[in-house]
Design an enzyme around this catalytic site. Structure first.
Site, PDB file in Angstrom:
ATOM      1  N   LYS A  22       0.833  -1.207   0.000  1.00 13.69           N
ATOM      2  CA  LYS A  22       0.000   0.000   0.000  1.00 13.69           C
ATOM      3  C   LYS A  22       0.864   1.252   0.000  1.00 13.69           C
ATOM      4  CE  LYS A  22      -4.098  -1.945   2.158  1.00 13.69           C
ATOM      5  NZ  LYS A  22      -5.003  -1.946   3.300  1.00 13.69           N
ATOM      6  N   LYS A  50      -4.151 -11.454  -6.390  1.00 10.06           N
ATOM      7  CA  LYS A  50      -5.406 -11.732  -5.677  1.00 10.06           C
ATOM      8  C   LYS A  50      -6.487 -10.731  -6.080  1.00 10.06           C
ATOM      9  CE  LYS A  50      -4.938  -8.926  -1.639  1.00 10.06           C
ATOM     10  NZ  LYS A  50      -5.121  -8.560  -0.316  1.00 10.06           N
ATOM     11  N   LYS A 103     -10.229  -5.106  -3.671  1.00 11.94           N
ATOM     12  CA  LYS A 103     -11.089  -3.921  -3.811  1.00 11.94           C
ATOM     13  C   LYS A 103     -10.316  -2.779  -4.437  1.00 11.94           C
ATOM     14  CE  LYS A 103     -13.027  -4.787   0.670  1.00 11.94           C
ATOM     15  NZ  LYS A 103     -12.533  -4.445   1.984  1.00 11.94           N
TER      16      LYS A 103
HETATM   17  P1  TYM Z   1     -10.188  -6.821   3.968  1.00 15.08           P
HETATM   18  O1  TYM Z   1     -11.302  -5.846   4.117  1.00 15.08           O
HETATM   19  O2  TYM Z   1      -9.135  -6.537   2.973  1.00 15.08           O
HETATM   20  O3  TYM Z   1     -10.772  -8.249   3.632  1.00 15.08           O
HETATM   21  C1  TYM Z   1     -11.795  -8.845   4.420  1.00 15.08           C
HETATM   22  C2  TYM Z   1     -11.631 -10.351   4.439  1.00 15.08           C
HETATM   23  O4  TYM Z   1     -11.651 -10.872   3.101  1.00 15.08           O
HETATM   24  C3  TYM Z   1     -10.492 -11.654   2.862  1.00 15.08           C
HETATM   25  N1  TYM Z   1     -10.071 -11.482   1.465  1.00 15.08           N
HETATM   26  C4  TYM Z   1      -9.861 -12.496   0.618  1.00 15.08           C
HETATM   27  N2  TYM Z   1      -9.960 -13.829   0.775  1.00 15.08           N
HETATM   28  C5  TYM Z   1      -9.697 -14.596  -0.309  1.00 15.08           C
HETATM   29  N3  TYM Z   1      -9.328 -14.099  -1.509  1.00 15.08           N
HETATM   30  C6  TYM Z   1      -9.207 -12.778  -1.717  1.00 15.08           C
HETATM   31  N4  TYM Z   1      -8.871 -12.295  -2.902  1.00 15.08           N
HETATM   32  C7  TYM Z   1      -9.476 -11.899  -0.613  1.00 15.08           C
HETATM   33  N5  TYM Z   1      -9.468 -10.545  -0.459  1.00 15.08           N
HETATM   34  C8  TYM Z   1      -9.829 -10.316   0.827  1.00 15.08           C
HETATM   35  C9  TYM Z   1      -9.433 -11.111   3.825  1.00 15.08           C
HETATM   36  O5  TYM Z   1      -8.439 -12.068   4.086  1.00 15.08           O
HETATM   37  C10 TYM Z   1     -10.281 -10.790   5.041  1.00 15.08           C
HETATM   38  O6  TYM Z   1     -10.487 -11.938   5.837  1.00 15.08           O
HETATM   39  N6  TYM Z   1      -7.211  -5.971   7.831  1.00 15.08           N
HETATM   40  C11 TYM Z   1      -8.461  -6.593   7.459  1.00 15.08           C
HETATM   41  C12 TYM Z   1      -9.671  -6.096   8.238  1.00 15.08           C
HETATM   42  C13 TYM Z   1      -9.499  -6.232   9.713  1.00 15.08           C
HETATM   43  C14 TYM Z   1      -9.577  -7.450  10.454  1.00 15.08           C
HETATM   44  C15 TYM Z   1      -9.374  -7.076  11.810  1.00 15.08           C
HETATM   45  C16 TYM Z   1      -9.774  -8.782  10.097  1.00 15.08           C
HETATM   46  C17 TYM Z   1      -9.269  -5.218  10.592  1.00 15.08           C
HETATM   47  N7  TYM Z   1      -9.205  -5.728  11.861  1.00 15.08           N
HETATM   48  C18 TYM Z   1      -9.383  -8.035  12.831  1.00 15.08           C
HETATM   49  C19 TYM Z   1      -9.792  -9.747  11.113  1.00 15.08           C
HETATM   50  C20 TYM Z   1      -9.584  -9.359  12.457  1.00 15.08           C
HETATM   51  C21 TYM Z   1      -8.695  -6.288   5.985  1.00 15.08           C
HETATM   52  O7  TYM Z   1      -8.246  -5.308   5.459  1.00 15.08           O
HETATM   53  O8  TYM Z   1      -9.538  -7.119   5.385  1.00 15.08           O
END
Ligand code: TYM
Length: 343
Positions: free
Chosen positions: A113, A206, A209
């Site tokens: 990022k 991957k 968003k």
């Molecule tokens: P975020 O918003 O990027 O993604 C949310 C969840 O979706 C999963 N994910 C994917 N899984 C499979 N293939 C993909 N292409 C893919 N893209 C996203 C992510 O692994 C995630 O589980 N940092 C985290 C949000 C967060 C969080 C937390 C998660 C903040 N605090 C505490 C768990 C516990 C994030 O940016 O997820």
């Protein structure tokens, strides 16, 4: 006996896509039956890169509506907004003061990022995983169900918990035996199927968003025409016959996996069904499967977004239930760090 507890969240930045669903939300729905679930919208994380204030609150409601539309039952699971509990920011600050900077410099997502931000990298972006550790440890979960890309952040969470336990917890073998550690060290729960859904325009990247191309992902709120268009345009290869797990054919593997996961068929039957297919035959099949799986989610999402009074009630109730746990953990950490009690 108490059920094992899980905690997880999604950032409310843009629409949620198939990766979020298959890597995370769908697994939470399945875990709901025999786990105590805490699920939140990570809006404090969403401002670590430039954001539009006019959209933030609505994006939070959209993610909440998506959770419920996918099958999260707010009577069973606690659904809440991260910024509604100041304990997240407060515990993150306490963790900031015990986390070595070089632990954060190693984070892959930060590096990725930061490259995109150029000169504008904020302290918030660097400290992002510390806030994530606070999100998790406040609720003392047993498991954190996430996709593969969050693995490193969960390792850091475990390291921060262990460091706090080491610095301020009971000292000496005997004391350690008698008193439990201050913070529970949770386990990541990364389910193999769906843990890494890849981009539709490049099977080695991957699905994300933040990819500038909308054609790279299927959003959970995409309608049938858009899904058809995206699958029609998605990257494939010139070979006939579709197979799993060929490293030279990453797009083929990804699309077969999507078909498998959304049709509910097992790997062997998908492999047999598609072994002799060409793309011209497979693409309409995948399109129909996607439309069938996503239409009920989109319709429910749209209905919930039209009833914000109900959504807000869910989130108010969720905040109260989350606070009952978060405030206790925060006070426990403050006590062990030696803060004066509030007067
Ligand atoms: P975020 O918003 O990027 O993604 C949310 C969840 O979706 C999963 N994910 C994917 N899984 C499979 N293939 C993909 N292409 C893919 N893209 C996203 C992510 O692994 C995630 O589980 N940092 C985290 C949000 C967060 C969080 C937390 C998660 C903040 N605090 C505490 C768990 C516990 C994030 O940016 O997820």
């Amino acid at each position: 006996m108490a059920q094992p507890r899980i905690l997880s969240g999604v950032q409310p930045t843009g629409n949620l896509h198939l990766g979020n669903y298959l890597g995370a939300i769908r697994n939470w729905v399945n875990l709901q039956a025999d786990h105590e679930c805490f699920l939140f919208m990570a809006d404090l994380h969403a401002i670590t890169v430039p954001h539009d204030p006019a959209e933030l609150a609505n994006n939070v409601r959209k993610v909440a509506a998506t959770y419920l539309a996918c099958g999260i039952d707010p009577k069973v699971s606690t659904v809440f907004v991260q910024s509604h509990l100041s304990a997240h920011s407060e515990l993150a600050w306490l963790f900031n003061c015990i986390t070595p900077l070089n632990w954060l410099e190693r984070m892959i997502q930060f590096k990725e990022k930061a490259i995109k931000q150029g000169e504008n990298v904020s302290i918030g972006l660097q400290g992002y995983p510390v806030l994530q550790a606070a999100d998790i440890l406040l609720y003392e979960p047993d498991f954190v169900p996430v996709g593969e890309d969050q693995k490193q952040h969960l390792e850091l969470t475990r390291d921060i918990a262990s460091r706090l336990n080491h610095l301020f917890g009971p000292k000496g073998k005997k004391a350690k035996k008698e008193a439990p550690p201050i913070l529970k060290v949770p386990e990541p729960l990364i389910q193999k199927a769906g843990a890494r859904v890849m981009s539709l325009t490049d099977g080695t990247k991957k699905m994300s968003k933040s990819d500038p191309s909308e054609l790279s992902r299927i959003d959970l709120t995409d309608g049938p025409d858009l899904i058809k268009k995206k699958i029609k345009k998605c990257k494939t290869d010139p070979e006939r016959g579709l197979v799993f797990d060929n490293p030279e054919r990453p797009e083929c593997n990804n699309l077969l996996n999507l078909y498998m996961l959304l049709s509910g068929k097992d790997k062997d039957s998908v492999a047999a069904e598609c072994a002799d297919m060409g793309w011209g035959q497979f693409k309409p099949l995948l399109t129909d499967t996607l439309v069938e799986a996503l239409t009920p989610i989109r319709e429910k999402h749209d209905a919930l977004m039209a009833d914000t009074a109900y959504l807000d009630e869910v989130l108010r109730d969720g905040r109260d239930r989350a606070d009952a746990l978060a405030s206790v953990t925060l006070q426990k950490v403050k006590d062990t760090m030696g803060f004066m009690k509030p007067l």
